[in-house]
Scaffold this active site. Structure first.
Site, PDB file in Angstrom:
ATOM      1  N   SER A  83       0.827  -1.213   0.000  1.00 14.18           N
ATOM      2  CA  SER A  83       0.000   0.000   0.000  1.00 14.18           C
ATOM      3  C   SER A  83       0.856   1.255   0.000  1.00 14.18           C
ATOM      4  O   SER A  83       0.541   2.241  -0.685  1.00 14.18           O
ATOM      5  CB  SER A  83      -0.915   0.002   1.229  1.00 14.18           C
ATOM      6  N   THR A  84       1.964   1.249   0.745  1.00 15.99           N
ATOM      7  CA  THR A  84       2.845   2.409   0.807  1.00 15.99           C
ATOM      8  C   THR A  84       3.473   2.701  -0.551  1.00 15.99           C
ATOM      9  O   THR A  84       3.852   3.839  -0.830  1.00 15.99           O
ATOM     10  CB  THR A  84       3.944   2.172   1.856  1.00 15.99           C
ATOM     11  N   LYS A 202       0.379 -10.491   6.883  1.00 12.78           N
ATOM     12  CA  LYS A 202       0.602  -9.143   7.388  1.00 12.78           C
ATOM     13  C   LYS A 202      -0.749  -8.616   7.834  1.00 12.78           C
ATOM     14  O   LYS A 202      -1.660  -8.464   7.020  1.00 12.78           O
ATOM     15  CB  LYS A 202       1.184  -8.222   6.321  1.00 12.78           C
ATOM     16  N   SER A 204      -2.704  -5.528   9.445  1.00  8.86           N
ATOM     17  CA  SER A 204      -2.581  -4.093   9.704  1.00  8.86           C
ATOM     18  C   SER A 204      -3.768  -3.526  10.450  1.00  8.86           C
ATOM     19  O   SER A 204      -3.903  -2.305  10.572  1.00  8.86           O
ATOM     20  CB  SER A 204      -2.409  -3.335   8.372  1.00  8.86           C
ATOM     21  N   GLY A 228       1.515  -5.246  11.062  1.00  6.22           N
ATOM     22  CA  GLY A 228       1.421  -4.342   9.922  1.00  6.22           C
ATOM     23  C   GLY A 228       1.662  -2.905  10.254  1.00  6.22           C
ATOM     24  O   GLY A 228       1.413  -2.029   9.409  1.00  6.22           O
TER      25      GLY A 228
END
Length: 333
Positions: A83-84, A202, A204, A228
């Site tokens: 996503s980053t 992961k 988050s 996450g």
């Protein structure tokens, strides 16, 4: 397992240039369906930000510069196209090219996890195969969410099972409800943890009770739970998490690796003191200001941040000042 015929043909020169030595064979992986591999995910992984030029093209020179700086930090590996990395705004070709660029620069003892999640199962299978060809050691597969009302536990189990059956490399589940509006149900995670090619998740969501339950219910299978976020990293480790994929590691990679080390050594008071100083900066570059805030903070610590790809907008001057204050009051600037 390639992209559609037309796209695959257009990608051949690119993939050949990025991976001239036939990565699957070079790294001892079979191209046959559903091999049973596992890898050790213990440690810190920064989910890399994708650098863009002022014209919003991927800036590979700046990416390589950031990678050289990260090389001195004891990360377990890197995550690309999470996503980053603004992956929804990149084309399949760009996603593969970024993975190939990172693979070339990354030492062989460091892992490369690549985001290959798409909305359809078929597209995810195709991109997963292409990510393996581009040099990924494992794929990170986000939950499909556009038709979230239809994404029942059964539908998600079927989706991930088909992807894992077809993938030539291990699969890591990725639940990020803040972005998808969909949490991968616990019962689905426990079912999928039994698949020999699904090695971890992961998570988050920030629910440490859920993280503890996942660790408790899957530890006999060797399933690996990754925090996450840097904001609850210590709590996740205390409950048995294997590592962390943390946005803040793009900026404060060394302190996060230090926190990882302190937790593994049982130095809980020092770990707690460090965790306290990371909570507000982490919130600032995730929930409060997001990727534009992260990229601005990267510039203060010697990395290239640069612009986001539209429609993500830069911070206002007042937001920049508040972001800087968050880092300075916690002793980082």
């Amino acid at each position: 397992m390639v992209l559609s015929t037309r796209l695959a043909l257009s990608l051949r020169p690119t993939l050949a240039a990025l991976c001239p030595a036939a990565p699957l064979q070079r790294r001892g992986l079979s191209a046959s369906p559903a091999p049973k591999h596992t890898i050790d995910l213990r440690g810190i992984f920064p989910p890399l930000a994708t650098p863009f030029s002022p014209t919003q093209e991927v800036d590979y020179a700046q990416l390589e510069g950031n990678l050289r700086r990260y090389a001195s930090i004891p990360f377990r590996g890197l995550v690309v196209m999470g996503s980053t990395g603004e992956f929804p705004y990149l084309s399949p070709r760009e996603r593969l090219e970024v993975v190939g660029c990172v693979r070339r620069a990354l030492p062989r003892d460091r892992l490369l996890l690549a985001g290959s999640g798409c909305e359809s199962t078929q597209a995810t299978i195709e991109l997963t195969g292409s990510m393996a060809e581009a040099g990924a050691d494992a794929v990170l597969v986000v939950t499909p969410c556009y038709y979230r009302g239809a994404m029942t536990s059964a539908a998600l189990v079927q989706h991930y099972t088909k992807v894992a059956d077809a993938s030539p490399i291990p699969v890591v589940l990725y639940s990020v409800p803040a972005n998808t509006g969909l949490d991968l149900p616990l019962e689905a995670v426990l079912t999928l943890a039994q698949h020999p090619n699904i090695i971890g998740i992961k998570d988050s969501g920030g629910d440490v009770t859920r993280i503890g339950l996942m660790v408790h219910k899957t530890k006999q299978r060797g399933f690996q739970v990754l925090s996450g976020s840097a904001g609850f990293l210590l709590a996740s480790y205390a409950l048995g998490a294997s590592g962390g994929i943390c946005t803040l590691a793009n900026v404060l990679g060394s302190p996060l690796c230090q926190l990882d080390h302190l937790c593994r050594e049982g130095c809980w008071q020092e770990a707690r003191d460090l965790q306290h100083r990371l909570i507000e900066p982490n919130m600032a570059v995730t929930r409060q200001f997001g990727i534009p805030g992260l990229k601005k903070a990267m510039e203060w610590f010697g990395y290239y941040g640069g612009p986001c790809r539209a429609p993500l907008a830069p911070l206002s001057p007042s937001q920049v000042e508040l972001l800087r204050s968050t880092f300075s009051t916690n002793g980082w600037l």
